[in-house]
Each structure stands twice: as structure tokens, then as C-alpha cells.
Design a protein around this motif. Structure first.
Motif, PDB file in Angstrom:
ATOM      1  N   VAL A  76       0.491  -1.190  -0.146  1.00 58.82           N
ATOM      2  CA  VAL A  76      -0.258  -0.409  -0.215  1.00 58.82           C
ATOM      3  C   VAL A  76       0.390   1.449  -0.074  1.00 58.82           C
ATOM      4  N   LEU A  77       2.210   0.998   1.008  1.00 57.94           N
ATOM      5  CA  LEU A  77       2.344   2.560   0.793  1.00 57.94           C
ATOM      6  C   LEU A  77       3.919   2.145   0.926  1.00 57.94           C
ATOM      7  N   GLY A  78       4.397   3.515   0.627  1.00 57.91           N
ATOM      8  CA  GLY A  78       6.465   3.101   0.344  1.00 57.91           C
ATOM      9  C   GLY A  78       6.544   2.577  -0.342  1.00 57.91           C
ATOM     10  N   VAL A  79       7.957   3.811  -1.393  1.00 56.23           N
ATOM     11  CA  VAL A  79       8.692   3.335  -2.758  1.00 56.23           C
ATOM     12  C   VAL A  79       9.315   2.109  -2.557  1.00 56.23           C
ATOM     13  N   ARG A  80      10.007   1.417  -1.542  1.00 52.29           N
ATOM     14  CA  ARG A  80      11.072   0.617  -1.162  1.00 52.29           C
ATOM     15  C   ARG A  80      12.066   1.179  -1.239  1.00 52.29           C
ATOM     16  N   LEU A  81      12.453   2.428  -1.693  1.00 52.26           N
ATOM     17  CA  LEU A  81      14.246   2.449  -2.010  1.00 52.26           C
ATOM     18  C   LEU A  81      14.678   3.607  -1.286  1.00 52.26           C
ATOM     19  N   PRO A  82      15.635   4.502  -1.565  1.00 49.28           N
ATOM     20  CA  PRO A  82      17.010   4.833  -0.504  1.00 49.28           C
ATOM     21  C   PRO A  82      16.231   6.604  -0.914  1.00 49.28           C
ATOM     22  N   VAL A  83      14.909   6.584  -0.778  1.00 52.12           N
ATOM     23  CA  VAL A  83      14.513   8.344  -0.804  1.00 52.12           C
ATOM     24  C   VAL A  83      13.986   8.747   0.549  1.00 52.12           C
ATOM     25  N   VAL A  84      14.757  10.154   0.285  1.00 53.57           N
ATOM     26  CA  VAL A  84      14.721  10.447   1.691  1.00 53.57           C
ATOM     27  C   VAL A  84      13.673  11.680   1.707  1.00 53.57           C
ATOM     28  N   ALA A  85      12.729  12.233   2.578  1.00 57.54           N
ATOM     29  CA  ALA A  85      11.427  13.385   2.406  1.00 57.54           C
ATOM     30  C   ALA A  85      12.080  14.456   3.504  1.00 57.54           C
ATOM     31  N   GLY A  86      11.771  15.245   2.891  1.00 62.01           N
ATOM     32  CA  GLY A  86      11.276  16.909   3.422  1.00 62.01           C
ATOM     33  C   GLY A  86      10.272  17.632   2.461  1.00 62.01           C
ATOM     34  N   ALA A  87      10.601  18.733   3.281  1.00 63.48           N
ATOM     35  CA  ALA A  87       9.238  19.789   3.012  1.00 63.48           C
ATOM     36  C   ALA A  87       9.542  20.446   1.985  1.00 63.48           C
ATOM     37  N   THR A  88       8.247  20.364   1.125  1.00 65.89           N
ATOM     38  CA  THR A  88       8.917  20.973   0.074  1.00 65.89           C
ATOM     39  C   THR A  88       8.743  22.420  -0.230  1.00 65.89           C
ATOM     40  N   PHE A  89       9.032  23.245  -0.978  1.00 68.36           N
ATOM     41  CA  PHE A  89       9.426  24.389  -1.352  1.00 68.36           C
ATOM     42  C   PHE A  89       7.502  24.913  -2.461  1.00 68.36           C
ATOM     43  N   THR A  90       7.644  24.103  -2.811  1.00 63.81           N
ATOM     44  CA  THR A  90       6.422  24.190  -3.281  1.00 63.81           C
ATOM     45  C   THR A  90       5.600  24.884  -2.956  1.00 63.81           C
ATOM     46  N   ALA A  91       5.212  24.808  -1.343  1.00 63.96           N
ATOM     47  CA  ALA A  91       3.775  24.650  -0.466  1.00 63.96           C
ATOM     48  C   ALA A  91       4.454  25.891   0.444  1.00 63.96           C
ATOM     49  N   VAL A  92       5.350  26.433  -0.017  1.00 68.94           N
ATOM     50  CA  VAL A  92       4.949  27.817   0.817  1.00 68.94           C
ATOM     51  C   VAL A  92       4.541  29.067   0.739  1.00 68.94           C
ATOM     52  N   THR A  93       4.735  29.087  -0.858  1.00 67.71           N
ATOM     53  CA  THR A  93       4.062  30.995  -1.497  1.00 67.71           C
ATOM     54  C   THR A  93       2.576  30.803  -0.800  1.00 67.71           C
ATOM     55  N   PRO A  94       1.594  28.960  -1.452  1.00 66.94           N
ATOM     56  CA  PRO A  94       0.076  29.485  -1.117  1.00 66.94           C
ATOM     57  C   PRO A  94       0.206  28.962   0.188  1.00 66.94           C
ATOM     58  N   MET A  95       0.525  28.284   0.955  1.00 67.00           N
ATOM     59  CA  MET A  95       0.502  28.257   2.775  1.00 67.00           C
ATOM     60  C   MET A  95       0.772  30.031   3.263  1.00 67.00           C
ATOM     61  N   ILE A  96       1.514  30.255   2.924  1.00 63.34           N
ATOM     62  CA  ILE A  96       1.528  32.499   3.031  1.00 63.34           C
ATOM     63  C   ILE A  96       0.368  33.355   2.754  1.00 63.34           C
ATOM     64  N   LEU A  97      -0.390  32.322   1.643  1.00 64.70           N
ATOM     65  CA  LEU A  97      -1.596  33.167   1.264  1.00 64.70           C
ATOM     66  C   LEU A  97      -2.966  32.735   1.846  1.00 64.70           C
ATOM     67  N   ILE A  98      -3.139  31.538   2.318  1.00 63.18           N
ATOM     68  CA  ILE A  98      -3.685  30.970   3.000  1.00 63.18           C
ATOM     69  C   ILE A  98      -4.023  31.275   4.135  1.00 63.18           C
ATOM     70  N   ALA A  99      -3.031  31.793   5.340  1.00 62.52           N
ATOM     71  CA  ALA A  99      -2.388  32.281   6.723  1.00 62.52           C
ATOM     72  C   ALA A  99      -2.998  33.745   6.340  1.00 62.52           C
ATOM     73  N   GLY A 100      -2.577  34.533   5.385  1.00 63.79           N
ATOM     74  CA  GLY A 100      -2.738  35.982   5.754  1.00 63.79           C
ATOM     75  C   GLY A 100      -4.438  35.787   5.219  1.00 63.79           C
TER      76      GLY A 100
END
Length: 434
Positions: A76-100
Motif C-alpha cells: 500500500v505505502l512506500g516506494v522501498r527505495l533509498p528516498v529521503v523526504a523533506g518539506a517541499t518549497f512548492t507549498a510555501v507561497t500558497p501556505m503564506i497566502l492562505i494564512a494571510g
């Protein structure tokens, strides 16, 4: 015999190597990961203590999703490869606009909804993997690497308003670290040869301490144990416009992560099927659910860690599982996170410079397998790189566009991915009637 037949991705390395290599992955992505909560928190007007809670939550969610990607849960979940996840910069601008416009509760409500949306569409999105041939993945991965080099450069030079901006000492330290990484890669063997980035980071920090370029004053005030309660800002809100905006971000993140996961598959020698990809994307959907509930952020597969795999040639997914465990610990112990966060900019930037360039080199290698004779592939690559790097060389080029359009066009990775995808459809999946 059974061990000999085991794929390198499934190989369990000795504990000491697992620990050191896992730590190296954490050091490679830490700064990029915590930058998102720092930027969002400051823009949303949150106090320092609350931003600290966001950093902890960010690391905790990233660690859990990294563990999920490495180890998986059933089919069901997980690609089972050496992948490291981290917060995406793509969401920053929409989050700031939504917060405002709607408040922080709407930010996390829309993130939670986008996470559910991501889980539901993971399978149909993954079935489009045949539309990501080498001409697409190679072009996008090349742009990912090239676009991130500016981030490394910014860390090396510091803010242009600072008195020590691009000071000779900063540049000398950074180039010294790059040289150290090169020398380790050239002359060291075995485990030592795989730890060039970690050696550069540790050695560079020691030199920086001698030069008075470090500041660990914030470490003493950080708590040993701390985690924000779920829904720290109150019950989530779900404004329709905010939810739609974050669902678009999820689609964009899927596009970016598809290229990264396919790249990891290329590097490790394990082909990524549509089922593998669906499990990996579904795990990113889970990051939205966890982030929405635990005050974290949407996660994506980090490009710098893809580059680190290329440098070390270590393909074991258990290395990144260890990295995920370390991230969870950092998320629960703010004092340890503060120590890592205090690494000097030139040190982190120099290591990042090598890793980002390695990502670009990987993309170029993939493009080496593309047929450029009597096809439109050369034009696909050219236009993708040109469009993708526009917001890098001219950051304000799309400033007059609507906010939602800036999210897509203003991201080098996103614009490159969408450009390559559409052009590949145009040239390679439609009939020519003329």
C-alpha cells in the motif's frame, strides 16, 4: 548464497556504516528541510517559540515519511527505495497566502485535505509513468540540479546586506570543503571513500569554529524534549479556495517526486514500476495528513539526497531508513536539532554545491540515452531547460501573474516538469498530419 543474490537496494550494511551514511543523508538535507518552516513562520507572523515547534514537527513528519518510503507498509505505502523526504518549497507561497486570508487553521486544514486527495489519486497518477521517458526525466533532473546550485551559492556567500557577504574567508572555507570532498572521492577507499560529504561537513565546521564563524549560542536554550500537540493552532478549517490551492500543490509535488523516484531507480538499478511509484506517491499523500494534524508540512523526495546517492554509490534503502530514524529523534529533541541547524552557511553550501551539481550530472547522463536523430527530443530538452531556468536567472519574471500561477511558473522544477511532460506528449504521443 541468499545474501549474494540480494539486490543492493535490500542490502543491510554493518551498523557503523549504516549510522554514518544515514547521518550523512540527514546533514545533506537538514538545512533545506527546516528552511520551509522558518520562512513560513516568519511570513505568517508567528513567534520564535511557535516557529521552533514547526521545525520540530517538520523534522518528525519528514522522518516518518522517510521511514515509510524506505521500509514500506505491505503493498500500500512506500516506494522501498533509498528516498529521503523533506518539506517541499512548492507549498510555501500558497501556505503564506492562505494564512494571510483565512488563518493558520485553514493552512493545516487545506493541507490535511490535500493529503487525502493525494492518497486517492496516487494510483491513477502513477499509471502515467509511461509519459516520463528519459527525455522527460533527464531534462527535469538536469534542471533540478542546476536550479539548486543557486541555493548552495546563497549559503556560501550569505545575505547580500551582511557585512561579511562573499567574504574571502567564506569563499576559502567553501572551496576548501569542495577540495576535501574531491580528494576523499579520489584517494579514499571503502567506507571512508563514501563519507566525503560528511567529512567535508565535519572538517569544515571545525575550521569555521577556529575562524569564529560559528554560533552555537542558541543550543543552550533549546529544550531536550519537545513536541507540539496535534492541531496546535486549533481545529482545522477547510475553505474551498484554500483546499483547491493545496490540492494543486500536491499535484505539482507528485510531478517533482516522480522524476526524483525514477532517478533513484536509475541510480540503484531497480526499475520503478507504476505500482512502486503509486506506493511512493501515496506516502507523500500521508505526509499531508500527518502534516495537517501534527503542524508539519507536505513532503517531497529531496533532490540533494538523490545527488548523495550518486556520490557515495550506496544503494541500500536501510541507510535512508536510519536517516529517517535520526530525523524522528531530531524532531523530538530540539537541542540536537539546534546543533545541526548551527552549521555555518559556507559549510552546508559547499557540500550542497557538490550534491546539486551531481544531480545535474545524473540528468545529463540520462539524456545520453535519448535518441536525438530525426526526433523532436532535442527541442524538448532545449525548451525544458530554458523555461525551467527562467525563474532562476530572473526570479521576478512572473511577479505580475496571479498567485496560483506564480506557484507553478515560478518554480524551476515545476515549470520544467510540466514543460517536458507536455512537449513529450506533443512530439512523441500525437500523430503528425502534415
Amino acid at each position: 548464497m541468499e545474501t549474494a543474490l540480494k539486490h543492493p537496494v535490500d542490502e543491510v550494511l554493518p551498523p557503523a556504516r549504516l549510522g554514518l551514511l544515514g547521518l550523512q543523508h540527514v546533514l545533506a538535507m537538514y538545512t533545506g528541510c527546516v528552511t520551509v518552516p522558518l520562512v513560513f513562520g516568519a511570513a505568517a507572523g508567528l513567534d520564535t517559540h511557535t516557529i521552533g515547534l514547526l521545525v520540530n514537527a517538520d523534522l518528525l513528519v519528514a522522518g516518518l515519511i522517510t521511514l515509510l518510503q524506505a521500509l514500506g507498509i505491505g503493498s500500500v505505502l512506500g516506494v522501498r527505495l533509498p528516498v529521503v523526504a523533506g518539506a517541499t518549497f512548492t507549498a510555501v507561497t500558497p501556505m503564506i497566502l492562505i494564512a494571510g486570508q483565512y488563518g493558520v487553521q485553514a493552512v493545516y486544514g487545506s493541507m490535511l485535505a490535500a493529503g487525502v486527495f493525494g492518497i486517492l489519486i496516487a494510483v491513477p497518477f502513477a499509471r502515467a509513468v509511461r509519459f516520463f521517458p528519459p527525455v522527460v526525466t533527464g531534462s527535469v533532473i538536469t534542471v533540478i540540479g542546476l536550479s539548486l546550485i543557486g541555493v548552495g551559492a546563497g549559503l556560501i556567500t550569505g545575505f547580500d546586506s551582511a557585512p561579511d557577504y562573499a567574504a574571502p574567508s567564506r569563499l576559502a572555507l567553501a572551496f576548501g570543503i569542495v577540495l576535501a570532498i574531491v580528494l576523499v572521492g579520489r584517494f579514499a577507499r571503502g567506507l571512508l571513500g563514501q563519507l566525503g560529504v560528511l567529512i567535508g561537513l565535519v572538517g569544515g565546521t571545525l575550521v569555521a569554529m577556529g575562524l569564529g564563524m560559528t554560533d552555537f549560542s542558541g543550543v543552550g536554550g533549546a529544550a531536550w524534549l519537545g513536541i507540539a500537540a496535534p492541531f496546535h493552532f486549533g481545529a482545522p478549517h477547510f475553505p474551498v479556495a484554500a483546499v483547491i490551492s493545496m490540492c494543486v500543490v500536491m499535484l505539482v509535488t507528485f510531478t517533482e517526486s516522480t522524476a526524483s523516484m525514477l532517478a533513484v531507480g536509475e541510480m540503484t538499478g531497480r526499475a520503478v514500476t507504476s505500482r512502486d511509484l503509486a506506493r511512493g506517491l501515496a506516502a507523500e499523500g500521508v505526509s499531508g495528513v500527518l502534516g495537517g494534524a501534527m503542524n508539519g508540512f507536505l513532503d517531497t523526495a529531496f533532490g540533494q539526497n538523490v545527488g548523495l546517492i550518486g556520490i557515495t554509490k550506496v544503494r541500500s534503502r536501510y541507510v535512508t531508513a536510519v536517516a529517517g530514524g535520526i530525523l524522528v529523534v531530531l524532531g523530538l529533541i530540539p537541542k540536537l536539532g539546534a546543533i545541526v541547524a548551527a552549521l555555518p552557511g559556507p559549510v552546508v553550501g559547499a557540500a550542497g554545491l557538490v550534491m546539486f551539481a551531481t544531480v545535474a550530472a545524473l540528468g545529463i547522463g540520462i539524456l545520453g540515452r535519448v535518441d536525438f536523430e530525426n526526433t523532436g527530443n532535442l527541442l524538448i530538452v532545449a525548451v525544458t531547460i530554458g523555461v525551467g531556468l527562467l525563474p532562476v536567472v530572473a526570479p521576478k519574471i512572473y511577479h505580475s501573474f496571479p498567485a496560483w500561477a506564480q506557484v507553478i511558473a515560478g518554480s524551476a522544477i515545476t515549470s520544467a516538469a510540466l514543460t517536458a511532460f507536455v512537449l513529450n506528449l506533443l512530439f512523441n504521443h500525437t500523430r503528425r498530419n502534415i
